[in-house]
Design an enzyme around this catalytic site. Structure first.
Site, short mmCIF file in Angstrom:
data_model
loop_
_atom_site.label_atom_id
_atom_site.label_comp_id
_atom_site.label_asym_id
_atom_site.label_seq_id
_atom_site.Cartn_x
_atom_site.Cartn_y
_atom_site.Cartn_z
N SER A 12 -22.18 87.67 -36.90
CA SER A 12 -20.98 87.40 -37.78
C SER A 12 -20.29 88.66 -37.93
O SER A 12 -20.90 89.85 -37.92
CB SER A 12 -21.57 86.64 -38.89
OG SER A 12 -22.52 87.28 -39.31
N GLU A 14 -18.02 90.81 -41.07
CA GLU A 14 -17.64 90.74 -42.40
C GLU A 14 -16.31 91.54 -42.75
O GLU A 14 -16.00 92.60 -42.17
CB GLU A 14 -18.65 91.35 -43.38
CG GLU A 14 -18.30 91.40 -44.90
CD GLU A 14 -19.54 91.82 -45.74
OE1 GLU A 14 -20.65 91.38 -45.52
OE2 GLU A 14 -19.21 92.65 -46.29
N ASP A 105 -21.38 93.52 -58.78
CA ASP A 105 -21.94 94.76 -59.64
C ASP A 105 -20.62 94.67 -60.45
O ASP A 105 -19.25 94.93 -59.88
CB ASP A 105 -21.86 95.96 -58.85
CG ASP A 105 -23.32 95.94 -58.19
OD1 ASP A 105 -24.43 95.67 -59.04
OD2 ASP A 105 -23.37 96.00 -56.94
N PHE A 212 -20.82 105.28 -49.65
CA PHE A 212 -21.61 103.49 -49.76
C PHE A 212 -22.99 103.61 -49.95
O PHE A 212 -23.64 103.12 -50.53
CB PHE A 212 -21.52 103.02 -48.21
CG PHE A 212 -19.84 102.70 -48.32
CD1 PHE A 212 -18.93 102.33 -49.16
CD2 PHE A 212 -19.39 102.18 -46.91
CE1 PHE A 212 -17.61 101.92 -49.17
CE2 PHE A 212 -17.99 101.89 -46.70
CZ PHE A 212 -17.29 101.67 -47.65
N HIS A 262 -25.20 90.96 -38.50
CA HIS A 262 -23.89 90.81 -39.23
C HIS A 262 -23.38 92.00 -39.52
O HIS A 262 -23.69 92.85 -39.92
CB HIS A 262 -24.28 90.26 -40.57
CG HIS A 262 -23.13 90.08 -41.53
ND1 HIS A 262 -22.42 88.69 -41.70
CD2 HIS A 262 -22.61 91.01 -42.57
CE1 HIS A 262 -21.51 89.08 -42.65
NE2 HIS A 262 -21.52 90.20 -43.23
#
Ligand code: FAD
Length: 281
Positions: A12, A14, A105, A212, A262
Site C-alpha cells: 500500500s 500513503e 497528535d 520526521f 506500506h
C-alpha cells in the site's frame, strides 16, 4: 514471524491530502503512476483534531473516482464521540469500508479537550457503533512510541488496540530490521496474530527525514545519518545511497516473511517506483 509467513502480502501507498488545486493534480498523477504497481490500496492521512477532515475525504473520493482503492486515516484526539460518529457515517455513505485508526497528535500547546485519549478507545468505538463494517488498521511502533512509559507498556497498548478490534497494523518507519522482527515475535508471544505491515520511508532529503525522525522517535542508524550528513547538498548521492539502503531493507523484510510493505510516499512516485522495480515485485 511464524504467523506472518502464512499471510498474503499487502502492498500500500500513503499520501497526505493536498491543499491546493495544483497539489490535487499532482497527487492524481502520482496515484496514476503508482497504481501501475497494483497496490492493494492507497491511504490518505488525517490532521489531528479534524484539521483536514474535508481534504482527506476529498482526496479519498478523488482516488476512488479514478478507480483506486483508498482508505482514509482518522484520528481521535481532540474530537468528541459525535464528531467521530459523523465522520464515519460520512465515510459509510460514500461506501468507504477501510480506515486507519489513530490517536493523532495535537500541535504542541493545544489542550486535548476531546472525549478520546488513546487509539484503542477509537477502535472500540468504531466496533461498538459500526460493528464489522470497517476494516480497521492501527499504528505499530517497532522502536516503541516516543511517549510510552516503557517498551512493555507500549506493547500492552498495542495489544489493547488489537483486542479492541483492529484487523491489521502498519508500522512507523524504521531502518533496522531487528526491531521489526523482535516486535512481531513479541506480539506473537502475546497471542496476537494480525498482519503487521512494515512502514517504509524512502530517503529523498536528509533534512526532512531528520525532522520526521526527531518528531516520531524513528531512529536513523548512526552510519546512515553520518553518510547522509556527509553528502551535504549532493542530492543525487543522497538519493542513490537512500535507494540502496531502503531497497535492501525491503528485500530483507520480505525475504524473512513480512506480510507486505506500506510506503510513505510523500505524494511522490519516483523513489517508491524505483525501489519497487529493484525489488522485482
Ligand atoms: P496510541 O496507540 O493511542 O498510543 C499513543 C501513546 O499512548 C503510546 O505511547 C502508547 O503506549 C500510549 N498509550 C496507549 N494507551 C494508553 C493507556 N491506556 N495508558 C497510558 N498510555 C497509553 N498522525 C496523524 O495525526 N494523522 C495521520 O494520518 C497519521 N497516520 C499515521 C499512520 C501510521 C501508519 C503511523 C505509524 C502513524 C500515524 N500518525 C498519524 C502518527 C500518530 O498519530 C502518532 O504516532 C500518535 O502519537 C500516536 O497515535 P497512535 O494511534 O499510535 O496512538
Amino acid at each position: 514471524m511464524e504467523s506472518q509467513k502464512k499471510l498474503v502480502r499487502t502492498f500500500s501507498f500513503e499520501f497526505f491530502p493536498p491543499n491546493t488545486p495544483e497539489g490535487a493534480d499532482k497527487l492524481a498523477q502520482t496515484a496514476k503512476q503508482l497504481a501501475q504497481l497494483n497496490p492493494k490500496f492507497f491511504s490518505v492521512t488525517y490532521g489531528a483534531g479534524g484539521s483536514t477532515r474535508e481534504r482527506t475525504l476529498r482526496a479519498v473520493l478523488d482516488l476512488r473516482a479514478a478507480g483506486h482503492a483508498a482508505a482514509p486515516h482518522i484520528s481521535c484526539v481532540g474530537s468528541s464521540r459525535n464528531d467521530i460518529r459523523e465522520i464515519l457515517k460520512e465515510y459509510q455513505t460514500h461506501g468507504i469500508r477501510h480506515v486507519v485508526a489513530l490517536r493523532g497528535d495535537l500541535p504542541s500547546g493545544t489542550a486535548a479537550s476531546g472525549e478520546f485519549h488513546y487509539a484503542n478507545e477509537l477502535v472500540a468505538f468504531i466496533r461498538g457503533e459500526f460493528s464489522d463494517q470497517f476494516h480497521i488498521e492501527v499504528a505499530a511502533y517497532p522502536e516503541y512510541h516516543p511517549q510510552a512509559r516503557s517498551a512493555q507498556d507500549d506493547l500492552l497498548s498495542f495489544k489493547r488496540k488489537v483486542e479492541a478490534g483492529a484487523d491489521s497494523a502498519i508500522t512507523q518507519y524504521f531502518y533496522n530490521t531487528d526491531c521489526y522482527f523482535h516486535f512481531v515475535d513479541e506480539c506473537e508471544a502475546m497471542g496476537l496474530s494480525l498482519p503487521i505491515v512494515p512502514g517504509i520511508m524512502p530517503i529523498g532529503r536528509f533534512s526532512q527525514l531528520a525532522r520526521f525522525s526527531d518528531a516520531s522517535g524513528a531512529e536513523i542508524p548512526r552510519w546512515i545519518r553520518r553518510k547522509l550528513e556527509g553528502y551535504g547538498d549532493d542530492t543525487a548521492s543522497i538519493r542513490a545511497f537512500g535507494l540502496d539502503v531502503v531497497t535492501k531493507l525491503c528485500d530483507d523484510l520480505l525475504a524473512a516473511g513480512a506480510p507486505g510493505l506500506h510506503f510513505y510516499t510523500m505524494n511522490q512516485a519516483g523513489l517508491t517506483t524505483t525501489i519497487w522495480q529493484r525489488l522485482g515485485l
